[in-house]
Design a protein around this motif. Structure first.
Motif, PDB file in Angstrom:
ATOM      1  N   THR A  40      17.555 -31.848  17.733  1.00  0.00           N
ATOM      2  CA  THR A  40      16.406 -31.452  16.919  1.00  0.00           C
ATOM      3  C   THR A  40      16.478 -29.968  16.652  1.00  0.00           C
ATOM      4  OG1 THR A  40      15.014 -33.176  17.913  1.00  0.00           O
ATOM      5  CG2 THR A  40      13.907 -31.404  16.722  1.00  0.00           C
ATOM      6  N   ILE A  41      16.484 -29.609  15.381  1.00  0.00           N
ATOM      7  CA  ILE A  41      16.489 -28.196  14.992  1.00  0.00           C
ATOM      8  C   ILE A  41      15.057 -27.776  14.659  1.00  0.00           C
ATOM      9  CG2 ILE A  41      16.962 -28.668  12.541  1.00  0.00           C
ATOM     10  CD1 ILE A  41      18.696 -26.111  12.529  1.00  0.00           C
ATOM     11  N   SER A  42      14.714 -26.564  15.042  1.00  0.00           N
ATOM     12  CA  SER A  42      13.385 -26.039  14.739  1.00  0.00           C
ATOM     13  C   SER A  42      13.514 -24.537  14.478  1.00  0.00           C
ATOM     14  CB  SER A  42      12.417 -26.307  15.901  1.00  0.00           C
ATOM     15  OG  SER A  42      12.875 -25.670  17.087  1.00  0.00           O
ATOM     16  N   ARG A  43      12.440 -23.946  13.976  1.00  0.00           N
ATOM     17  CA  ARG A  43      12.481 -22.512  13.709  1.00  0.00           C
ATOM     18  C   ARG A  43      11.100 -21.917  13.872  1.00  0.00           C
ATOM     19  NH1 ARG A  43      14.547 -21.462   7.863  1.00  0.00           N
ATOM     20  NH2 ARG A  43      13.769 -19.347   8.246  1.00  0.00           N
ATOM     21  N   ASP A  44      11.087 -20.616  14.125  1.00  0.00           N
ATOM     22  CA  ASP A  44       9.848 -19.843  14.185  1.00  0.00           C
ATOM     23  C   ASP A  44       9.991 -18.734  13.158  1.00  0.00           C
ATOM     24  OD1 ASP A  44       7.766 -18.118  14.707  1.00  0.00           O
ATOM     25  OD2 ASP A  44       7.906 -18.314  16.876  1.00  0.00           O
ATOM     26  N   ASN A  45       9.357 -18.903  12.033  1.00  0.00           N
ATOM     27  CA  ASN A  45       9.525 -17.946  10.944  1.00  0.00           C
ATOM     28  C   ASN A  45       8.961 -16.562  11.288  1.00  0.00           C
ATOM     29  OD1 ASN A  45      10.800 -19.861   9.351  1.00  0.00           O
ATOM     30  ND2 ASN A  45       8.892 -20.514   8.393  1.00  0.00           N
ATOM     31  N   SER A  46       7.999 -16.496  12.188  1.00  0.00           N
ATOM     32  CA  SER A  46       7.428 -15.190  12.539  1.00  0.00           C
ATOM     33  C   SER A  46       8.388 -14.356  13.382  1.00  0.00           C
ATOM     34  CB  SER A  46       6.126 -15.392  13.300  1.00  0.00           C
ATOM     35  OG  SER A  46       6.359 -15.987  14.562  1.00  0.00           O
ATOM     36  N   LYS A  47       9.338 -15.013  14.027  1.00  0.00           N
ATOM     37  CA  LYS A  47      10.266 -14.301  14.922  1.00  0.00           C
ATOM     38  C   LYS A  47      11.710 -14.343  14.441  1.00  0.00           C
ATOM     39  CE  LYS A  47       7.455 -15.372  18.984  1.00  0.00           C
ATOM     40  NZ  LYS A  47       7.451 -16.018  20.327  1.00  0.00           N
ATOM     41  N   ILE A  48      11.958 -14.988  13.322  1.00  0.00           N
ATOM     42  CA  ILE A  48      13.322 -15.139  12.800  1.00  0.00           C
ATOM     43  C   ILE A  48      14.210 -15.766  13.875  1.00  0.00           C
ATOM     44  CG2 ILE A  48      15.116 -14.098  11.406  1.00  0.00           C
ATOM     45  CD1 ILE A  48      13.387 -11.634  11.102  1.00  0.00           C
ATOM     46  N   THR A  49      13.753 -16.867  14.408  1.00  0.00           N
ATOM     47  CA  THR A  49      14.533 -17.583  15.405  1.00  0.00           C
ATOM     48  C   THR A  49      14.689 -19.046  15.018  1.00  0.00           C
ATOM     49  OG1 THR A  49      12.577 -18.126  16.708  1.00  0.00           O
ATOM     50  CG2 THR A  49      13.748 -16.103  17.289  1.00  0.00           C
ATOM     51  N   ALA A  50      15.743 -19.634  15.520  1.00  0.00           N
ATOM     52  CA  ALA A  50      15.978 -21.064  15.353  1.00  0.00           C
ATOM     53  C   ALA A  50      16.407 -21.617  16.695  1.00  0.00           C
ATOM     54  CB  ALA A  50      17.034 -21.324  14.288  1.00  0.00           C
ATOM     55  N   HIS A  51      16.064 -22.853  16.920  1.00  0.00           N
ATOM     56  CA  HIS A  51      16.428 -23.514  18.171  1.00  0.00           C
ATOM     57  C   HIS A  51      17.129 -24.823  17.858  1.00  0.00           C
ATOM     58  CE1 HIS A  51      13.923 -20.678  20.351  1.00  0.00           C
ATOM     59  NE2 HIS A  51      12.960 -20.910  19.466  1.00  0.00           N
ATOM     60  N   LEU A  52      17.936 -25.256  18.788  1.00  0.00           N
ATOM     61  CA  LEU A  52      18.576 -26.560  18.683  1.00  0.00           C
ATOM     62  C   LEU A  52      18.403 -27.264  20.022  1.00  0.00           C
ATOM     63  CD1 LEU A  52      20.256 -28.346  16.736  1.00  0.00           C
ATOM     64  CD2 LEU A  52      22.288 -27.539  17.970  1.00  0.00           C
ATOM     65  N   LYS A  53      17.525 -28.248  20.061  1.00  0.00           N
ATOM     66  CA  LYS A  53      17.346 -29.047  21.270  1.00  0.00           C
ATOM     67  C   LYS A  53      18.327 -30.199  21.220  1.00  0.00           C
ATOM     68  CE  LYS A  53      15.728 -30.428  25.136  1.00  0.00           C
ATOM     69  NZ  LYS A  53      14.515 -31.245  25.264  1.00  0.00           N
ATOM     70  N   MET A  54      19.150 -30.281  22.243  1.00  0.00           N
ATOM     71  CA  MET A  54      20.214 -31.276  22.280  1.00  0.00           C
ATOM     72  C   MET A  54      19.983 -32.211  23.448  1.00  0.00           C
ATOM     73  SD  MET A  54      23.453 -28.792  21.413  1.00  0.00           S
ATOM     74  CE  MET A  54      23.355 -27.947  22.987  1.00  0.00           C
ATOM     75  N   ASN A  55      19.761 -33.468  23.149  1.00  0.00           N
ATOM     76  CA  ASN A  55      19.546 -34.493  24.179  1.00  0.00           C
ATOM     77  C   ASN A  55      20.719 -35.463  24.205  1.00  0.00           C
ATOM     78  OD1 ASN A  55      16.951 -33.500  24.860  1.00  0.00           O
ATOM     79  ND2 ASN A  55      16.029 -34.681  23.198  1.00  0.00           N
ATOM     80  N   ASN A  56      20.845 -36.158  25.311  1.00  0.00           N
ATOM     81  CA  ASN A  56      21.902 -37.160  25.464  1.00  0.00           C
ATOM     82  C   ASN A  56      23.262 -36.591  25.060  1.00  0.00           C
ATOM     83  OD1 ASN A  56      23.092 -39.630  26.047  1.00  0.00           O
ATOM     84  ND2 ASN A  56      22.614 -40.504  24.039  1.00  0.00           N
ATOM     85  N   LEU A  57      23.582 -35.440  25.589  1.00  0.00           N
ATOM     86  CA  LEU A  57      24.843 -34.795  25.246  1.00  0.00           C
ATOM     87  C   LEU A  57      26.034 -35.607  25.719  1.00  0.00           C
ATOM     88  CD1 LEU A  57      23.758 -31.155  26.022  1.00  0.00           C
ATOM     89  CD2 LEU A  57      24.783 -31.900  23.861  1.00  0.00           C
ATOM     90  N   GLN A  58      27.079 -35.574  24.909  1.00  0.00           N
ATOM     91  CA  GLN A  58      28.304 -36.315  25.201  1.00  0.00           C
ATOM     92  C   GLN A  58      29.493 -35.353  25.210  1.00  0.00           C
ATOM     93  OE1 GLN A  58      28.157 -39.601  26.050  1.00  0.00           O
ATOM     94  NE2 GLN A  58      25.934 -39.270  25.870  1.00  0.00           N
ATOM     95  N   PRO A  59      30.597 -35.736  25.842  1.00  0.00           N
ATOM     96  CA  PRO A  59      31.762 -34.848  25.875  1.00  0.00           C
ATOM     97  C   PRO A  59      32.216 -34.383  24.494  1.00  0.00           C
ATOM     98  CG  PRO A  59      32.020 -36.575  27.490  1.00  0.00           C
ATOM     99  CD  PRO A  59      30.773 -36.905  26.722  1.00  0.00           C
ATOM    100  N   ASP A  60      32.055 -35.204  23.481  1.00  0.00           N
ATOM    101  CA  ASP A  60      32.441 -34.804  22.119  1.00  0.00           C
ATOM    102  C   ASP A  60      31.569 -33.684  21.562  1.00  0.00           C
ATOM    103  OD1 ASP A  60      33.542 -38.035  20.793  1.00  0.00           O
ATOM    104  OD2 ASP A  60      34.546 -36.520  22.017  1.00  0.00           O
ATOM    105  N   ASP A  61      30.458 -33.390  22.215  1.00  0.00           N
ATOM    106  CA  ASP A  61      29.593 -32.284  21.780  1.00  0.00           C
ATOM    107  C   ASP A  61      30.082 -30.937  22.311  1.00  0.00           C
ATOM    108  OD1 ASP A  61      26.852 -34.497  22.383  1.00  0.00           O
ATOM    109  OD2 ASP A  61      27.679 -33.930  20.426  1.00  0.00           O
ATOM    110  N   THR A  62      31.094 -30.967  23.139  1.00  0.00           N
ATOM    111  CA  THR A  62      31.635 -29.723  23.709  1.00  0.00           C
ATOM    112  C   THR A  62      32.176 -28.810  22.620  1.00  0.00           C
ATOM    113  OG1 THR A  62      32.174 -30.732  25.829  1.00  0.00           O
ATOM    114  CG2 THR A  62      33.446 -28.788  25.200  1.00  0.00           C
ATOM    115  N   GLY A  63      31.866 -27.528  22.741  1.00  0.00           N
ATOM    116  CA  GLY A  63      32.361 -26.552  21.789  1.00  0.00           C
ATOM    117  C   GLY A  63      31.544 -25.278  21.835  1.00  0.00           C
TER     118      GLY A  63
END
Length: 121
Positions: A68-91
């Motif tokens: 899930t990607i989200s952002r806070d426009n007041s702080k110029i930030t973005a987040h990426l919440k990553m659930n159920n991570l798998q080995p192919d997500d490595t990087g």
């Protein structure tokens, strides 16, 4: 000039979760689409997700339903919440900003150092 700083990576076991953060330093980024990319060893950098200023999102098929990607426009930030991570997500995960959205995004910032995500079996 450092324009984007990523953080929040780490090492987790398969099925685990992480939350990445990206902070931009230039006010002009506030109105731009923000995006997360990743680069696995021996592979090219690939687009993971984007989020426009209005909150509309795009996800690569490989992460849809888990990230899930989200952002806070007041702080110029973005987040990426990553659930159920798998080995192919490595990087190394990078953020960037630009015009357009999804696969049409045209990145404009210098690439930062990224943050390493390692998922073990």
């Amino acid at each position: 000039q450092v324009q984007l700083v990523e953080s929040g990576g780490g090492e987790v076991q398969a099925g685990g979760s992480l939350r990445l953060s990206c902070t931009g330093s230039l006010p002009v980024y506030r109105a731009m689409t923000m995006a997360w990319y990743r680069q696995a060893p021996t592979r090219q950098r690939e687009l993971v997700a984007t989020i426009a200023y209005d909150g509309s999102t795009y996800y690569d098929a490989s992460v849809k339903g888990r990230f899930t990607i989200s952002r806070d426009n007041s702080k110029i930030t973005a987040h990426l919440k990553m659930n159920n991570l798998q080995p192919d997500d490595t990087g190394i995960y990078y953020c960037n900003v630009g015009g357009g959205s999804g696969l049409e995004l045209r990145t404009l910032a210098n690439w930062g150092r990224g943050t390493q995500v390692t998922v073990s079996q």
